[in-house]
Structure formats: structure tokens, C-alpha cells
Design a protein around this motif. Sequence first.
Motif, PDB file in Angstrom:
ATOM      1  N   PRO A 135      38.849  42.303  61.711  1.00 52.02           N
ATOM      2  CA  PRO A 135      39.076  42.654  60.301  1.00 52.02           C
ATOM      3  C   PRO A 135      38.546  41.560  59.368  1.00 52.02           C
ATOM      4  O   PRO A 135      38.767  40.373  59.593  1.00 52.02           O
ATOM      5  CB  PRO A 135      40.603  42.763  60.206  1.00 52.02           C
ATOM      6  CG  PRO A 135      41.075  42.955  61.603  1.00 52.02           C
ATOM      7  CD  PRO A 135      40.117  42.189  62.461  1.00 52.02           C
ATOM      8  N   ILE A 136      37.846  41.991  58.309  1.00 56.39           N
ATOM      9  CA  ILE A 136      37.225  41.077  57.360  1.00 56.39           C
ATOM     10  C   ILE A 136      37.660  41.458  55.952  1.00 56.39           C
ATOM     11  O   ILE A 136      37.585  42.632  55.567  1.00 56.39           O
ATOM     12  CB  ILE A 136      35.686  41.161  57.430  1.00 56.39           C
ATOM     13  CG1 ILE A 136      35.188  40.867  58.846  1.00 56.39           C
ATOM     14  CG2 ILE A 136      35.035  40.228  56.412  1.00 56.39           C
ATOM     15  CD1 ILE A 136      33.746  41.314  59.066  1.00 56.39           C
ATOM     16  N   LEU A 137      38.085  40.456  55.179  1.00 57.85           N
ATOM     17  CA  LEU A 137      38.375  40.660  53.764  1.00 57.85           C
ATOM     18  C   LEU A 137      37.435  39.780  52.947  1.00 57.85           C
ATOM     19  O   LEU A 137      37.450  38.554  53.093  1.00 57.85           O
ATOM     20  CB  LEU A 137      39.825  40.308  53.440  1.00 57.85           C
ATOM     21  CG  LEU A 137      40.205  40.344  51.951  1.00 57.85           C
ATOM     22  CD1 LEU A 137      40.015  41.743  51.365  1.00 57.85           C
ATOM     23  CD2 LEU A 137      41.647  39.870  51.747  1.00 57.85           C
ATOM     24  N   LEU A 138      36.614  40.412  52.101  1.00 54.03           N
ATOM     25  CA  LEU A 138      35.765  39.696  51.154  1.00 54.03           C
ATOM     26  C   LEU A 138      36.405  39.769  49.777  1.00 54.03           C
ATOM     27  O   LEU A 138      36.815  40.846  49.334  1.00 54.03           O
ATOM     28  CB  LEU A 138      34.372  40.318  51.092  1.00 54.03           C
ATOM     29  CG  LEU A 138      33.559  40.399  52.392  1.00 54.03           C
ATOM     30  CD1 LEU A 138      32.224  41.090  52.120  1.00 54.03           C
ATOM     31  CD2 LEU A 138      33.331  39.018  52.977  1.00 54.03           C
ATOM     32  N   VAL A 139      36.485  38.629  49.114  1.00 51.08           N
ATOM     33  CA  VAL A 139      37.067  38.562  47.771  1.00 51.08           C
ATOM     34  C   VAL A 139      36.018  38.030  46.818  1.00 51.08           C
ATOM     35  O   VAL A 139      35.338  37.035  47.108  1.00 51.08           O
ATOM     36  CB  VAL A 139      38.311  37.646  47.755  1.00 51.08           C
ATOM     37  CG1 VAL A 139      38.759  37.363  46.329  1.00 51.08           C
ATOM     38  CG2 VAL A 139      39.448  38.292  48.548  1.00 51.08           C
ATOM     39  N   VAL A 140      35.882  38.680  45.670  1.00 52.14           N
ATOM     40  CA  VAL A 140      34.945  38.213  44.656  1.00 52.14           C
ATOM     41  C   VAL A 140      35.627  38.240  43.292  1.00 52.14           C
ATOM     42  O   VAL A 140      36.389  39.161  42.990  1.00 52.14           O
ATOM     43  CB  VAL A 140      33.658  39.077  44.643  1.00 52.14           C
ATOM     44  CG1 VAL A 140      33.965  40.523  44.309  1.00 52.14           C
ATOM     45  CG2 VAL A 140      32.627  38.505  43.676  1.00 52.14           C
ATOM     46  N   ALA A 141      35.385  37.202  42.498  1.00 56.96           N
ATOM     47  CA  ALA A 141      35.870  37.155  41.121  1.00 56.96           C
ATOM     48  C   ALA A 141      34.818  37.791  40.216  1.00 56.96           C
ATOM     49  O   ALA A 141      33.627  37.504  40.337  1.00 56.96           O
ATOM     50  CB  ALA A 141      36.133  35.711  40.700  1.00 56.96           C
ATOM     51  N   GLY A 142      35.265  38.642  39.306  1.00 60.50           N
ATOM     52  CA  GLY A 142      34.337  39.388  38.468  1.00 60.50           C
ATOM     53  C   GLY A 142      33.419  38.524  37.633  1.00 60.50           C
ATOM     54  O   GLY A 142      32.291  38.924  37.315  1.00 60.50           O
TER      55      GLY A 142
ATOM     56  N   ARG B 247      37.340  43.227  47.801  1.00 57.90           N
ATOM     57  CA  ARG B 247      38.233  43.348  46.652  1.00 57.90           C
ATOM     58  C   ARG B 247      37.718  42.454  45.528  1.00 57.90           C
ATOM     59  O   ARG B 247      37.415  41.285  45.748  1.00 57.90           O
ATOM     60  CB  ARG B 247      39.667  42.973  47.032  1.00 57.90           C
ATOM     61  CG  ARG B 247      40.288  43.946  48.033  1.00 57.90           C
ATOM     62  CD  ARG B 247      41.698  43.583  48.396  1.00 57.90           C
ATOM     63  NE  ARG B 247      42.226  44.495  49.401  1.00 57.90           N
ATOM     64  CZ  ARG B 247      43.418  44.343  50.008  1.00 57.90           C
ATOM     65  NH1 ARG B 247      44.183  43.305  49.695  1.00 57.90           N
ATOM     66  NH2 ARG B 247      43.817  45.220  50.906  1.00 57.90           N
ATOM     67  N   GLN B 248      37.654  43.038  44.325  1.00 56.60           N
ATOM     68  CA  GLN B 248      37.191  42.308  43.148  1.00 56.60           C
ATOM     69  C   GLN B 248      38.365  42.071  42.211  1.00 56.60           C
ATOM     70  O   GLN B 248      39.201  42.958  42.000  1.00 56.60           O
ATOM     71  CB  GLN B 248      36.094  43.096  42.429  1.00 56.60           C
ATOM     72  CG  GLN B 248      35.577  42.407  41.178  1.00 56.60           C
ATOM     73  CD  GLN B 248      34.465  43.189  40.496  1.00 56.60           C
ATOM     74  OE1 GLN B 248      33.720  43.919  41.153  1.00 56.60           O
ATOM     75  NE2 GLN B 248      34.355  43.054  39.177  1.00 56.60           N
ATOM     76  N   TYR B 249      38.403  40.861  41.627  1.00 51.82           N
ATOM     77  CA  TYR B 249      39.499  40.471  40.748  1.00 51.82           C
ATOM     78  C   TYR B 249      38.946  39.968  39.420  1.00 51.82           C
ATOM     79  O   TYR B 249      37.819  39.460  39.359  1.00 51.82           O
ATOM     80  CB  TYR B 249      40.345  39.370  41.401  1.00 51.82           C
ATOM     81  CG  TYR B 249      41.045  39.834  42.656  1.00 51.82           C
ATOM     82  CD1 TYR B 249      42.355  40.306  42.614  1.00 51.82           C
ATOM     83  CD2 TYR B 249      40.385  39.831  43.883  1.00 51.82           C
ATOM     84  CE1 TYR B 249      42.997  40.751  43.765  1.00 51.82           C
ATOM     85  CE2 TYR B 249      41.024  40.269  45.034  1.00 51.82           C
ATOM     86  CZ  TYR B 249      42.324  40.734  44.965  1.00 51.82           C
ATOM     87  OH  TYR B 249      42.950  41.173  46.111  1.00 51.82           O
ATOM     88  N   PRO B 250      39.741  40.084  38.359  1.00 51.54           N
ATOM     89  CA  PRO B 250      39.275  39.592  37.058  1.00 51.54           C
ATOM     90  C   PRO B 250      39.224  38.064  37.019  1.00 51.54           C
ATOM     91  O   PRO B 250      39.868  37.387  37.822  1.00 51.54           O
ATOM     92  CB  PRO B 250      40.336  40.118  36.081  1.00 51.54           C
ATOM     93  CG  PRO B 250      41.570  40.297  36.924  1.00 51.54           C
ATOM     94  CD  PRO B 250      41.070  40.699  38.284  1.00 51.54           C
ATOM     95  N   GLY B 251      38.427  37.549  36.080  1.00 53.36           N
ATOM     96  CA  GLY B 251      38.349  36.115  35.912  1.00 53.36           C
ATOM     97  C   GLY B 251      37.228  35.492  36.716  1.00 53.36           C
ATOM     98  O   GLY B 251      36.371  36.186  37.279  1.00 53.36           O
TER      99      GLY B 251
END
Length: 240
Positions: free
Chosen positions: A179-186, A213-217
Amino acid sequence: MEDRNSFAEGMFAEGSTLAGSERKEITRRRHSLPRAIVAPLHYEPNYEYPLLVWLHGTTGDHENELLHVMPQIDLRNYVAIAPRGVEVGADDKAWGWPQTPEGIAEAEARVFELIETAAKRFCIARRKIFLVGHSTGGTMALRLAWRWPEVFAGVVSLGGPVPCGERPLARYREARRLPILLVVAGESPTYSPASAACDLKRLHMAGMNAVLRQYPGSSELSPLVLADVNRWLMELVLTL
């Protein structure tokens, strides 16, 4: 590939040109490197804890980044460790995770030696070891997890692009289950949502088990992000 229990002992292949004294000196130096270890609150010695291995970012960061993120992730349910990265600055005050053969080998050695150190001090669930990395640490986390998919139960990259070069998916068939989780800030200045979407597309084309998953900031280390990382990890913990 060696199995996870023999890795620390098998760091140097048979027939190595290094003499025994040289091998011992390299091992001694690695053991003396700065590292951060966070024990769970109210530690229970008979309970097998998941192990979170944190790889710090690059710009002015080091292993103590772990001390800032763990209170926002979870201080009760993990043993957490963080090795210091490889020196990348001429002034000996910058550490990172260079994607070179030497840098990859050194990162691998530091991670596995610290895992064994933690396993000697704490009761660790060997099937619940997770790699989490920030920025270039996220890229290295992905690379090491794919090199050793039988060791790690999941991997998270916070703002770290998918690695390329040096055959990161040499063990493609085994790595597909991870399982892989990629996180990126907008508003990230270094890893844009468009780049992350391209990485996700490449992973899905390869049949990898990845989500983005993309997050604000502009920061991937906000309380919102780290709380979601904890939820993602705990979902895996409960299914293993």
C-alpha cells in the motif's frame, strides 16, 4: 534478496574486499550517527507495537523532525524512529537522501540498522513496519519500500516524487502488493499536484496499490495531513 531478520548481519556480502576491522568500523560509525527514537506513552512491554520509520526532508531538516510530527500523528500507538540522512552540504550541516547508488545503499543501511536497534529496545510487530518520508525522504521511503516489500507493510510519501533511475521497481511483482499513500500540498513549490497526478498515473499503469491525497496550503506537515496519515496507517494496522 536476504530476509528481513538477516539483513543487519548480511549488510556486507560474502567475498567483500573490506577487512573485518573495516566492516566493524563502518558499523560502529553508523551506530554513533544521530538518530531520534520516540517511545509510545504508557509503553506496554508485552504488546507488539507498529514501528514507524521516518525519513526527514532536506532543507535544513534532520532526524529531530520526528519529534515535531509524532505529537500530531500519534504518541500512544507506535514506536517511531528516524535516522539522520547522508551529508549533502559542504558545511556538514545539511543532510538528505541522494538518489545515487552510494546514497541509496547508505540510506538502506541506516534504516535497517535502526530498525534492529528499535527491535532490541522495544516489542515490535515485525509485520507492521511502515516507512514515512517527507520531501526527498518520501522519495527514498518509496524506493526502500519497493526494494524490501517483504519487510514493510506500507509506505507514505509526503511531498516526495516517485523515484526514477537506479531501477526503483526491480522487484515489481513483489512490490505491487504494498500500500502506497502519496500526499501533495496544493501550493507546494517543489512538488505540484500536476506532477503528483502524473506519478499516480504511472503507478496505476504499473498495477501498484497507490492512492493520492491533495491538501490545501503549501506544507505536507500540517496537523490535518498528519492526522490523516495516522488514520491511513491505523487502517492498515488493524487489517494485518
